[in-house]
Design a protein around this motif. Structure first.
Motif, short mmCIF file in Angstrom:
data_model
loop_
_atom_site.label_atom_id
_atom_site.label_comp_id
_atom_site.label_asym_id
_atom_site.label_seq_id
_atom_site.Cartn_x
_atom_site.Cartn_y
_atom_site.Cartn_z
N PRO A 134 0.80 -1.22 0.00
CA PRO A 134 0.00 0.00 0.00
C PRO A 134 0.84 1.28 0.00
O PRO A 134 0.49 2.25 -0.65
N GLY A 135 1.97 1.25 0.73
CA GLY A 135 2.79 2.45 0.86
C GLY A 135 3.37 2.94 -0.44
O GLY A 135 3.71 4.12 -0.59
N MET A 136 3.50 2.05 -1.42
CA MET A 136 4.19 2.44 -2.65
C MET A 136 3.34 3.35 -3.54
O MET A 136 3.84 3.92 -4.48
N LYS A 137 2.04 3.47 -3.25
CA LYS A 137 1.21 4.30 -4.13
C LYS A 137 1.28 5.78 -3.77
O LYS A 137 0.89 6.63 -4.54
N TYR A 138 1.76 6.10 -2.58
CA TYR A 138 1.79 7.49 -2.16
C TYR A 138 3.03 8.21 -2.67
O TYR A 138 4.08 7.62 -2.80
N THR A 139 2.88 9.54 -2.94
CA THR A 139 4.07 10.36 -3.22
C THR A 139 4.87 10.37 -1.93
O THR A 139 4.34 10.50 -0.85
N HIS A 140 6.16 10.22 -2.05
CA HIS A 140 6.99 9.99 -0.89
C HIS A 140 8.23 10.83 -0.97
O HIS A 140 8.62 11.27 -2.04
N TYR A 141 8.90 10.95 0.14
CA TYR A 141 10.30 11.37 0.14
C TYR A 141 10.52 12.76 -0.44
O TYR A 141 11.62 13.10 -0.82
N SER A 142 9.46 13.58 -0.57
CA SER A 142 9.63 14.86 -1.25
C SER A 142 10.04 15.96 -0.29
O SER A 142 9.39 16.14 0.74
N PRO A 143 11.06 16.74 -0.65
CA PRO A 143 11.26 17.99 0.07
C PRO A 143 10.16 18.97 -0.36
O PRO A 143 9.34 18.64 -1.23
N ASN A 144 10.12 20.17 0.24
CA ASN A 144 9.14 21.16 -0.23
C ASN A 144 9.46 21.59 -1.65
O ASN A 144 8.57 21.88 -2.43
N ALA A 145 10.75 21.66 -1.97
CA ALA A 145 11.17 22.04 -3.33
C ALA A 145 10.72 20.98 -4.33
O ALA A 145 10.57 19.81 -3.99
N LYS A 146 10.50 21.45 -5.58
CA LYS A 146 10.15 20.52 -6.66
C LYS A 146 11.41 19.80 -7.11
O LYS A 146 12.44 20.44 -7.36
N VAL A 147 11.35 18.47 -7.18
CA VAL A 147 12.51 17.68 -7.64
C VAL A 147 12.27 17.32 -9.10
O VAL A 147 11.20 16.83 -9.46
N ILE A 148 13.26 17.59 -9.96
CA ILE A 148 13.12 17.29 -11.39
C ILE A 148 14.27 16.39 -11.81
O ILE A 148 15.45 16.73 -11.60
N ILE A 149 13.94 15.24 -12.41
CA ILE A 149 14.99 14.35 -12.91
C ILE A 149 15.15 14.60 -14.40
O ILE A 149 14.17 14.63 -15.15
N VAL A 150 16.39 14.81 -14.84
CA VAL A 150 16.65 14.97 -16.27
C VAL A 150 17.44 13.74 -16.72
O VAL A 150 18.41 13.33 -16.08
N THR A 151 16.96 13.12 -17.80
CA THR A 151 17.59 11.89 -18.26
C THR A 151 18.00 12.02 -19.73
O THR A 151 17.50 12.87 -20.45
N GLY A 152 18.92 11.18 -20.17
CA GLY A 152 19.37 11.20 -21.56
C GLY A 152 20.79 11.72 -21.67
O GLY A 152 21.36 12.23 -20.70
N ASP A 153 21.37 11.58 -22.88
CA ASP A 153 22.78 11.93 -23.09
C ASP A 153 23.09 13.39 -22.79
O ASP A 153 24.21 13.73 -22.42
N ASN A 154 22.10 14.27 -22.99
CA ASN A 154 22.35 15.70 -22.79
C ASN A 154 21.86 16.20 -21.43
O ASN A 154 21.64 17.40 -21.25
N ALA A 155 21.73 15.29 -20.48
CA ALA A 155 21.13 15.66 -19.18
C ALA A 155 21.89 16.80 -18.51
O ALA A 155 21.28 17.80 -18.11
N ILE A 156 23.20 16.68 -18.39
CA ILE A 156 23.96 17.68 -17.62
C ILE A 156 23.91 19.05 -18.31
O ILE A 156 23.68 20.07 -17.67
N LYS A 157 24.06 19.06 -19.63
CA LYS A 157 24.00 20.32 -20.39
C LYS A 157 22.62 20.96 -20.23
O LYS A 157 22.49 22.17 -20.01
N THR A 158 21.58 20.13 -20.30
CA THR A 158 20.21 20.64 -20.17
C THR A 158 19.99 21.22 -18.77
O THR A 158 19.42 22.31 -18.63
#
Ligand code: TXA
Ligand code: MG
Length: 352
Positions: free
Chosen positions: A238-262
């Motif tokens: 049941p616990g896995m369906k909830y949004t978890h582990y979030s700071p107040n700030a918005k966390v954004i994951i960038v993926t792909g070869d150009n992640a760091i540049k982006t």
């Protein structure tokens, strides 16, 4: 007159519940009083080898309901029952399959939670009404002593306000729980930093419901085939369906070869944004708030600081933070499981 007196007492108790004096014990204290608090139906935060837990007598329904209140946790999300000897298991579970026994022999005490068919000894509130119960035998000496001295199985979720990153040191427990619980035992920083691996042993094949330090490969080596709870389907845990582990700030994951540049371009255009990255990218982010996760070559180290670093994002007052995908191998699977939940689907694909 008598009734009035009783009424005032009830009011007093209610007021005390909201502004309780939380006692902090250093690890050098003996644990007689914290153990008594547990026996008397109170709540004590205690370090484990994974994260800090909010501990109460698992067999006391009122104490367990106070855990849910202190965390603001939805009542349909069941708790893990912690034991400090195999003897304690018998009264709590109906059966132990050979596969479960093999996992117990290999990984207990340690950061592995097993799901069993529950007996009626475990109150329904602990199990959120499920027929099963989650059991863990932690290896942390302070937690073991607390359970042994209290001499009861202990229900303990992570000691954060529901939805926040789990606390891995006493300071973060105080941040979330001061005045809400009876006591906090300060045992320093937790060794592993992500919560235990949760494995359902009630089906033919073991299913990993939550990845952790005990990896899929380590479990497969003991029991042969396993299944992983897919994120796309309705989660079994049941616990896995909830949004978890979030700071107040918005966390954004960038993926792909150009992640760091982006990320570099996005963060330069946004004065309230920072980055949460392995140390290897530091020189590409001069004058940008940079929260270092440690070396990308040491995923165990990254896991041990991940939740603390997510909380540091808020300490810096950032409104958003950018991070990347780390290799989803071994402990990397647990890291990315937590980060993906923290980002609440804010994932940007940057080529590749
Ligand atoms: O490392 C840990 O496991 C920490 C420390 C304190 O021991 N505890 C912890 O508890 O992470 P909590 O409550 O934050 O997470 C327990 C997870 C939840 O995802 C919950 O849904 C799942 O275990 N769970 C508990 N009982 C279950 C059951 N009967 N069936 C399936 N999942 C269950
Ligand atoms: Mg938790």
């Amino acid at each position: 007159m008598f009734l009035k007196h009783v009424w005032y007492n009830i009011l007093d108790i209610n007021i005390q519940e909201q502004t309780m004096k939380t006692i902090i014990y250093s690890q050098s204290h003996d644990l007689t009083i914290p153990a008594q608090i547990i026996q008397n139906g109170g709540i004590v935060a205690c370090p484990t080898e994974t994260v800090y837990g909010l501990c109460a007598n698992a067999l006391n329904e009122t104490a367990v309901s106070n855990i849910f209140k202190a965390k603001g946790r939805p009542s349909d999300n069941p708790l893990i029952v912690h034991i400090a000897s195999i003897d304690m298991l018998d009264q709590l579970v109906k059966d132990i399959s050979p596969m479960a026994q093999a996992l117990i022999d290999k990984f207990w005490p340690g950061p592995l939670t097993l799901i069993f068919n529950s007996t009626n000894v475990v109150p329904a509130i602990v199990r959120a009404g499920l027929a099963t119960v989650a059991i863990r035998f932690p290896s942390h000496p302070i937690m073991q002593i607390l359970i042994k001295q209290a001499n009861v199985p202990i229900a303990a979720p992570s000691a954060n306000v529901s939805g926040k990153p789990s606390p891995t040191n006493a300071r973060r427990v105080i941040e979330d729980m001061d005045t809400k619980i009876d006591a906090i035992i300060d045992g320093g920083s937790c060794e592993f930093g992500v919560e235990s691996t949760v494995v359902d042993t009630t089906r033919e094949l073991p299913i990993i419901l939550r990845p952790g330090v005990i990896t899929a490969q380590m479990i497969t080596e003991v029991v042969g085939n396993i299944k992983t709870d897919s994120f796309d389907k309705t989660p079994i845990s049941p616990g896995m369906k909830y949004t978890h582990y979030s700071p107040n700030a918005k966390v954004i994951i960038v993926t792909g070869d150009n992640a760091i540049k982006t990320i570099s371009n996005l963060v330069k255009a946004n004065p309230t944004a920072g980055v949460l990255l392995p140390q290897e990218y530091k020189e590409q982010f001069i004058n940008i708030p940079y929260i270092s996760l440690g070396s990308e070559n040491d995923l165990a180290q990254i896991a041990s600081v991940l939740f603390e670093k997510l909380r540091e994002v808020d300490d810096l007052g950032l409104e958003s933070v950018y991070t990347i995908y780390l290799p989803q191998v071994d402990i990397g699977e647990a890291i990315m499981n937590r980060l993906i939940k923290a980002c609440g689907n804010n994932i940007i694909f940057a080529g590749g």
